[in-house]
Design a protein around this motif. Structure first.
Motif, PDB file in Angstrom:
ATOM      1  N   GLY B  94       5.789  42.849  -3.013  1.00  0.00           N
ATOM      2  CA  GLY B  94       7.018  43.333  -3.671  1.00  0.00           C
ATOM      3  C   GLY B  94       6.784  43.747  -5.113  1.00  0.00           C
ATOM      4  N   SER B  95       5.684  44.441  -5.364  1.00  0.00           N
ATOM      5  CA  SER B  95       5.386  44.868  -6.740  1.00  0.00           C
ATOM      6  C   SER B  95       6.518  45.724  -7.293  1.00  0.00           C
ATOM      7  N   THR B  96       6.731  45.576  -8.601  1.00  0.00           N
ATOM      8  CA  THR B  96       7.768  46.395  -9.245  1.00  0.00           C
ATOM      9  C   THR B  96       7.143  47.605  -9.935  1.00  0.00           C
ATOM     10  N   ASP B  97       5.828  47.690  -9.909  1.00  0.00           N
ATOM     11  CA  ASP B  97       5.182  48.872 -10.488  1.00  0.00           C
ATOM     12  C   ASP B  97       4.753  49.801  -9.344  1.00  0.00           C
ATOM     13  N   ALA B  98       3.769  50.652  -9.602  1.00  0.00           N
ATOM     14  CA  ALA B  98       3.415  51.681  -8.616  1.00  0.00           C
ATOM     15  C   ALA B  98       2.241  51.269  -7.716  1.00  0.00           C
ATOM     16  N   THR B  99       2.079  49.961  -7.495  1.00  0.00           N
ATOM     17  CA  THR B  99       0.942  49.503  -6.680  1.00  0.00           C
ATOM     18  C   THR B  99       0.936  50.172  -5.304  1.00  0.00           C
ATOM     19  N   LEU B 100       2.071  50.098  -4.613  1.00  0.00           N
ATOM     20  CA  LEU B 100       2.134  50.651  -3.257  1.00  0.00           C
ATOM     21  C   LEU B 100       1.982  52.175  -3.279  1.00  0.00           C
ATOM     22  N   ALA B 101       2.635  52.812  -4.240  1.00  0.00           N
ATOM     23  CA  ALA B 101       2.557  54.282  -4.330  1.00  0.00           C
ATOM     24  C   ALA B 101       1.106  54.736  -4.546  1.00  0.00           C
ATOM     25  N   ARG B 102       0.393  53.989  -5.379  1.00  0.00           N
ATOM     26  CA  ARG B 102      -1.020  54.342  -5.625  1.00  0.00           C
ATOM     27  C   ARG B 102      -1.822  54.273  -4.329  1.00  0.00           C
ATOM     28  N   LEU B 103      -1.544  53.235  -3.557  1.00  0.00           N
ATOM     29  CA  LEU B 103      -2.272  53.057  -2.298  1.00  0.00           C
ATOM     30  C   LEU B 103      -1.928  54.167  -1.306  1.00  0.00           C
ATOM     31  N   ILE B 104      -0.639  54.465  -1.203  1.00  0.00           N
ATOM     32  CA  ILE B 104      -0.198  55.501  -0.262  1.00  0.00           C
ATOM     33  C   ILE B 104      -0.855  56.831  -0.600  1.00  0.00           C
ATOM     34  N   GLU B 105      -0.888  57.121  -1.887  1.00  0.00           N
ATOM     35  CA  GLU B 105      -1.457  58.396  -2.322  1.00  0.00           C
ATOM     36  C   GLU B 105      -2.982  58.423  -2.126  1.00  0.00           C
ATOM     37  N   ALA B 106      -3.622  57.341  -2.496  1.00  0.00           N
ATOM     38  CA  ALA B 106      -5.096  57.339  -2.463  1.00  0.00           C
ATOM     39  C   ALA B 106      -5.645  57.332  -1.037  1.00  0.00           C
ATOM     40  N   TYR B 107      -4.950  56.663  -0.122  1.00  0.00           N
ATOM     41  CA  TYR B 107      -5.531  56.494   1.211  1.00  0.00           C
ATOM     42  C   TYR B 107      -4.699  57.142   2.319  1.00  0.00           C
ATOM     43  N   ASP B 108      -3.754  57.973   1.929  1.00  0.00           N
ATOM     44  CA  ASP B 108      -2.957  58.709   2.895  1.00  0.00           C
ATOM     45  C   ASP B 108      -2.361  57.747   3.934  1.00  0.00           C
ATOM     46  N   LEU B 109      -1.565  56.815   3.433  1.00  0.00           N
ATOM     47  CA  LEU B 109      -1.007  55.782   4.314  1.00  0.00           C
ATOM     48  C   LEU B 109       0.236  56.295   5.033  1.00  0.00           C
ATOM     49  N   VAL B 110       0.395  55.828   6.249  1.00  0.00           N
ATOM     50  CA  VAL B 110       1.642  56.083   6.971  1.00  0.00           C
ATOM     51  C   VAL B 110       2.124  54.764   7.562  1.00  0.00           C
ATOM     52  N   ARG B 111       3.431  54.715   7.733  1.00  0.00           N
ATOM     53  CA  ARG B 111       4.019  53.474   8.214  1.00  0.00           C
ATOM     54  C   ARG B 111       3.664  53.264   9.695  1.00  0.00           C
ATOM     55  N   SER B 112       3.377  52.032  10.039  1.00  0.00           N
ATOM     56  CA  SER B 112       2.988  51.733  11.419  1.00  0.00           C
ATOM     57  C   SER B 112       4.024  50.817  12.068  1.00  0.00           C
ATOM     58  N   ARG B 113       4.104  50.927  13.390  1.00  0.00           N
ATOM     59  CA  ARG B 113       5.028  50.052  14.115  1.00  0.00           C
ATOM     60  C   ARG B 113       4.338  48.802  14.648  1.00  0.00           C
ATOM     61  N   VAL B 114       3.059  48.662  14.337  1.00  0.00           N
ATOM     62  CA  VAL B 114       2.313  47.540  14.925  1.00  0.00           C
ATOM     63  C   VAL B 114       3.077  46.235  14.739  1.00  0.00           C
ATOM     64  N   PRO B 115       3.427  45.560  15.845  1.00  0.00           N
ATOM     65  CA  PRO B 115       4.173  44.305  15.697  1.00  0.00           C
ATOM     66  C   PRO B 115       3.324  43.243  15.012  1.00  0.00           C
ATOM     67  N   VAL B 116       3.944  42.522  14.118  1.00  0.00           N
ATOM     68  CA  VAL B 116       3.205  41.479  13.400  1.00  0.00           C
ATOM     69  C   VAL B 116       3.471  40.144  14.075  1.00  0.00           C
ATOM     70  N   ARG B 117       2.393  39.451  14.357  1.00  0.00           N
ATOM     71  CA  ARG B 117       2.521  38.152  15.011  1.00  0.00           C
ATOM     72  C   ARG B 117       2.574  37.077  13.920  1.00  0.00           C
ATOM     73  N   LEU B 118       3.715  36.431  13.757  1.00  0.00           N
ATOM     74  CA  LEU B 118       3.870  35.461  12.676  1.00  0.00           C
ATOM     75  C   LEU B 118       3.225  34.129  13.069  1.00  0.00           C
ATOM     76  N   GLN B 119       2.055  33.906  12.544  1.00  0.00           N
ATOM     77  CA  GLN B 119       1.346  32.657  12.867  1.00  0.00           C
ATOM     78  C   GLN B 119       1.532  31.621  11.775  1.00  0.00           C
ATOM     79  N   VAL B 120       1.755  32.098  10.544  1.00  0.00           N
ATOM     80  CA  VAL B 120       2.048  31.182   9.430  1.00  0.00           C
ATOM     81  C   VAL B 120       3.268  31.743   8.701  1.00  0.00           C
ATOM     82  N   PRO B 121       4.049  30.882   8.062  1.00  0.00           N
ATOM     83  CA  PRO B 121       5.290  31.392   7.463  1.00  0.00           C
ATOM     84  C   PRO B 121       5.057  32.262   6.231  1.00  0.00           C
ATOM     85  N   CYS B 122       5.864  33.305   6.100  1.00  0.00           N
ATOM     86  CA  CYS B 122       5.827  34.127   4.889  1.00  0.00           C
ATOM     87  C   CYS B 122       7.167  34.840   4.743  1.00  0.00           C
ATOM     88  N   ARG B 123       7.450  35.366   3.561  1.00  0.00           N
ATOM     89  CA  ARG B 123       8.701  36.100   3.340  1.00  0.00           C
ATOM     90  C   ARG B 123       8.680  37.377   4.186  1.00  0.00           C
TER      91      ARG B 123
END
Lengths: 359, 472
Positions: B94-123
């Motif tokens: 949940g960065s408030t700066d451009a961390t995610l934007a930098r990653l998206i731009e640098a590595y050409d990221l796209v959103r995935s639907r891969v289901p996440v298996r919750l094995q340990v608790p997290c937000r």
């Protein structure tokens, strides 16, 4: 009080001495490196003449022998054929092999290991019996180096000793041997098959068999197919069965796909998951109906691998995924959509995920 | 009054002797172990790890919170790591700066639907991104959990492989760090549950394309003193604790865990201030209680480089957080103390932490207070005090220089003579103000829970590796 003063002074003296020692070490290292380079430059031409033309090398002064030896061994690691043979022959004639073989009997395990490593670098066939004997050394470090040296020499005589070391109590030695056997390739297959078949159901220790199966999968020799199918269908240990499924996915063969399809119904989920991946690796489109059924497996990994496998099986697999993506089962639906999305990404087509892209 | 002063002096001297005997013993064990380790390394093995079919694949988890300055450099550095099969999982907490934007731009990221298996608790996880360019990169965008532990847990849930490497987004790993770290897992796969490595200070080094290309001592004095401190801690202490089976801390800057062990204990505890030590102790606590044979190993080679704070404010914040984390861990796991079933950690490690790390802070600050009080009351034995200070200093300098020389002797990457001289100087300078200030900060930190202070992400200002390189 005097004692405390004395201790303080000793500690300060220790600190100063160590600091000076550290700086002196740097100077010595630098000087040694300079000297080594000078000696190497002086001997390069005679060594080249020995290696390329077989010209005799002049007598090397005792203090320059380590540098010349290192130069020769570097050449030896790069060359094959008569040039390499000349280097090994020279080192044998100069007594390096004999001395190193004697070093294998040293009391210090490091000395034994260093001697074994040197023999591996010289690659002298004369050292093989001594190195095979060293595979029974008490030190795991020594056994590991002996295995590596035997593999470097590449003598078929060593295959039995190396394969036997897959059961070594040190898994590091087994890891080393596995890498070496993969490098040796088809020559190691008959012994590996024997180990896999014989050890598979030995109670308590399946590691040698499992490792042998993994190495067979890496070598990809079709001679291993029958024993792997037998293990997949009959080994008592689920890990052996799962590894056999993985190896069959790498090797293939006419009997492998039916056996793997049957394995999709086997009790251990690890085997079912691996069978799905192997069917995809073999491109077995006949497995699409079985995989479609198995996507609803109770185990997460089996569902995942089956969906991924369908994605690898061309148009029939993709059609099955498209149908499954409308399933009432949320787990099945999400998993299949994720695979379809990945495939679209790979093909450069718009995918269901693109509309959510933050890009 | 004289009797009180004499008793206090005797106590401090006895404590000092006991502490330094422990340090000397740890150093002696480290010295022996390092020698054997270096000889073993000289026999080779990295190529075996790369070639062997038995090498397990690994997921490297990079939690990031407001790391826009260095996140792309960190991922690039991870891509260059030598390993057979490596998955890179970046968790944007949940960065408030451009961390995610930098990653998206640098590595050409796209959103995935891969289901996440919750094995340990997290937000809650907002989205999982995959890269069109790098098939082994996964980026997780999640709700801010307020701590690295929660981000790491999200990474655990997404990671596919049986080994997990926890590190920080602002650290640089040596290219062969994973090859060296995985070796204990190959040697004893059933027993090895965690491996740690040496952390070094990157200030003063030249970093090019995600690699430390020139090793140098920090030019900032505060960072240079910390460089000596880190060297002493990792070379003279962790190696020894690992050898006697009492390793109680694997730094969060570089730790490799078996995933099943981490999942079994429920992942990182998000309430923990020092989540790295807490995880180590909890895994130990749980496995020992189940009478499982296991080991945790420190391997000196895998080196990771991290930026040290260069201002007093950030250093104070870091050290107070560490101390609160230590106290919290000791309290939470007090049930392990002096329990033979907990092995060397219960019998040796935790008593050491209680007596000399937590207790040492109190003893040190009380000692300073008594000196001031003695001076005010005119009952100070100046001769004893001077001698004591000189002895403590001589011992500290001797220990630091021993660690420095040991590092110099075994290091394959040498520093310039000027840099070594600077570090030598810092072994003396740290005794004048630095150690005392740290002790007082740690002492103050003990009362933070009473004052209602909690801990959040370590938001130390980072220059980023590019900035460091430009300066160089």
């Amino acid at each position: 009080m005097t004692l405390v003063v004395g201790i303080t002074l000793v500690l300060f003296a220790w600190a100063v001495a160590l600091a000076l020692l550290g700086l002196a070490l740097r100077l010595v290292r630098r000087r040694e490196e300079g000297r080594r380079l000078a000696v190497e430059a002086a001997w390069r031409a005679p060594v080249d003449a020995l290696v390329l033309d077989g010209a005799p090398l002049p007598a090397v002064p005792e203090h320059e022998r380590p540098v010349v030896l290192d130069l020769l061994l570097r050449y030896r690691s790069l060359l094959r054929g008569p040039e390499a043979e000349r280097i090994t022959g020279y080192l044998e004639a100069q007594g390096y092999v004999r001395n190193a073989v004697e070093g294998l009997r040293a009391r210090s395990r490091w000395r034994r290991a260093e001697s074994a490593a040197l023999l591996g670098r010289i690659r002298s066939g004369a050292a093989v019996p001594a190195l095979v004997e060293l595979m029974g050394d008490e030190s795991a470090d020594v056994r590991m180096v002996a295995a590596r040296s035997l593999a470097a020499i590449g003598d078929p005589v060593a295959v039995d000793a190396l394969t036997a070391a897959l059961a070594d109590p040190s898994r590091w030695t087994a890891t080393t041997v596995a890498a070496d056997l993969v490098e040796m390739g088809p020559a190691a297959v008959p012994t590996l098959v024997k180990i896999a078949a014989a050890d598979a159901d030995r109670p308590g220790n399946h590691e040698a068999a499992v490792t042998a199966v993994r190495v067979l999968g890496e070598i990809r020799d079709p001679r291993a197919e029958p024993v792997l199918i037998a293990l997949l269908e009959g080994a008592a240990n689920f890990n052996t069965r799962a590894r056999a499924a993985a190896a069959l996915g790498a090797i293939g063969g006419p009997a492998a796909p039916p056996a793997l399809r049957r394995a999709l119904c086997e009790p251990a989920w690890q085997v079912r998951a691996q069978a799905a991946t192997s069917l995809a690796a073999l491109g077995d489109q006949a497995a699409v109906p079985d995989l479609t059924r198995a996507v609803a497996d109770r185990e997460w990994w089996v569902r995942r691998n089956c969906a991924e496998a369908l994605g690898e099986l061309g148009e029939p697999g993709r059609r099955a995924l498209a149908e499954l993506s409308e399933s009432d089962d949320r787990y099945v639906r999400d998993r299949c959509l994720a695979v379809l999305e990945r495939l679209a990404l790979e093909d450069g087509r718009p995918s269901p995920g693109d509309e959510g892209s933050a890009a | 009054m004289s009797a009180v002063i004499d008793t206090a002096s005797g106590f401090f001297l006895a404590y000092f002797i006991a502490l330094n005997l422990v340090y000397a013993a740890l150093f002696a064990i480290s010295f022996y172990q390092s020698g054997a380790h270096m000889r073993r390394v000289a026999l080779g093995g990295d190529d075996v790890v790369l070639q062997s079919p038995l090498t397990p694949p690994m997921s490297i988890i990079l939690p990031a919170f407001n790391e826009e300055a260095c996140i792309v450099a960190s991922v690039d550095a991870a891509r260059l790591l030598e390993y057979t099969e490596l998955e890179i999982v970046v968790v944007d907490d949940g960065s408030t700066d451009a961390t995610l934007a930098r990653l998206i731009e640098a590595y050409d990221l796209v959103r995935s639907r891969v289901p996440v298996r919750l094995q340990v608790p997290c937000r809650p996880i907002h989205a999982v991104y995959v890269s069109r360019r790098l098939p082994n990169l996964v980026v997780v965008s999640k709700e801010n959990g307020g701590c690295k532990a929660d981000a790491s847990n999200a990474g655990i849930n997404v990671a596919r492989y049986p080994l997990l490497c926890f590190t920080d987004a602002d650290t640089v790993l040596e290219k062969d760090a994973l090859l060296r770290a995985v070796r204990p897992f190959l040697e004893r796969p059933r027993e090895t549950v965690a491996v740690g490595g040496t952390v070094r200070i990157s200030n003063g080094c030249t970093v090019t394309d995600g690699r430390v290309t020139r090793v140098g001592a920090p030019r900032n004095l505060l960072a240079a003193v910390q460089a000596v401190e880190y060297m002493r801690a990792f070379i003279a202490s962790r190696t020894a604790w690992s050898a006697i089976g009492g390793l109680f801390l694997i730094s969060g800057a570089f730790a490799v865990f078996r995933k099943d062990a981490v999942v079994e204990v429920g992942g990182h505890d998000t309430r923990a201030i020092g989540e790295d030590m807490e995880l180590v102790l909890r895994v130990r606590h749980r496995l020992a209680a189940r009478r499982k044979r296991f080991r945790m190993v420190f391997v000196p080679d895998p080196v990771v480089w991290t930026e040290a704070p260069e201002t007093l404010k950030t250093l104070r914040s870091q050290r107070q957080r560490w101390h609160r984390g230590l106290l919290q861990c000791l309290w939470w796991h007090r049930g392990m103390l002096l329990r033979p079933s907990q092995g060397a950690v219960g019998i040796l490690g935790l008593p050491y932490l209680w007596l000399f790390e937590a207790g040492g802070t109190v003893v040190e600050v009380v000692g300073y207070a008594m000196v001031v009080a003695g001076a005010v009351l005119g009952v100070l034995n100046v001769e004893f005090l001077l001698l004591f200070v000189l002895l403590a200093m001589a011992y500290g300098v001797a220990l630091s220089i021993s660690a420095l020389v040991m590092d110099e002797a075994r290091s394959l990457r040498t520093q310039s003579t000027g840099d070594v001289a600077r570090l030598l100087l810092c072994t003396i300078l740290e005794n004048f103000g630095y150690r005392q200030t740290i002790a007082v900060w740690r002492f103050v930190a003990m009362f933070d829970p009473v004052r209602g202070r909690t801990s959040h992400w370590d938001s130390l200002p980072r220059k980023g590796f590019q900035a460091e390189q430009d300066e160089g």
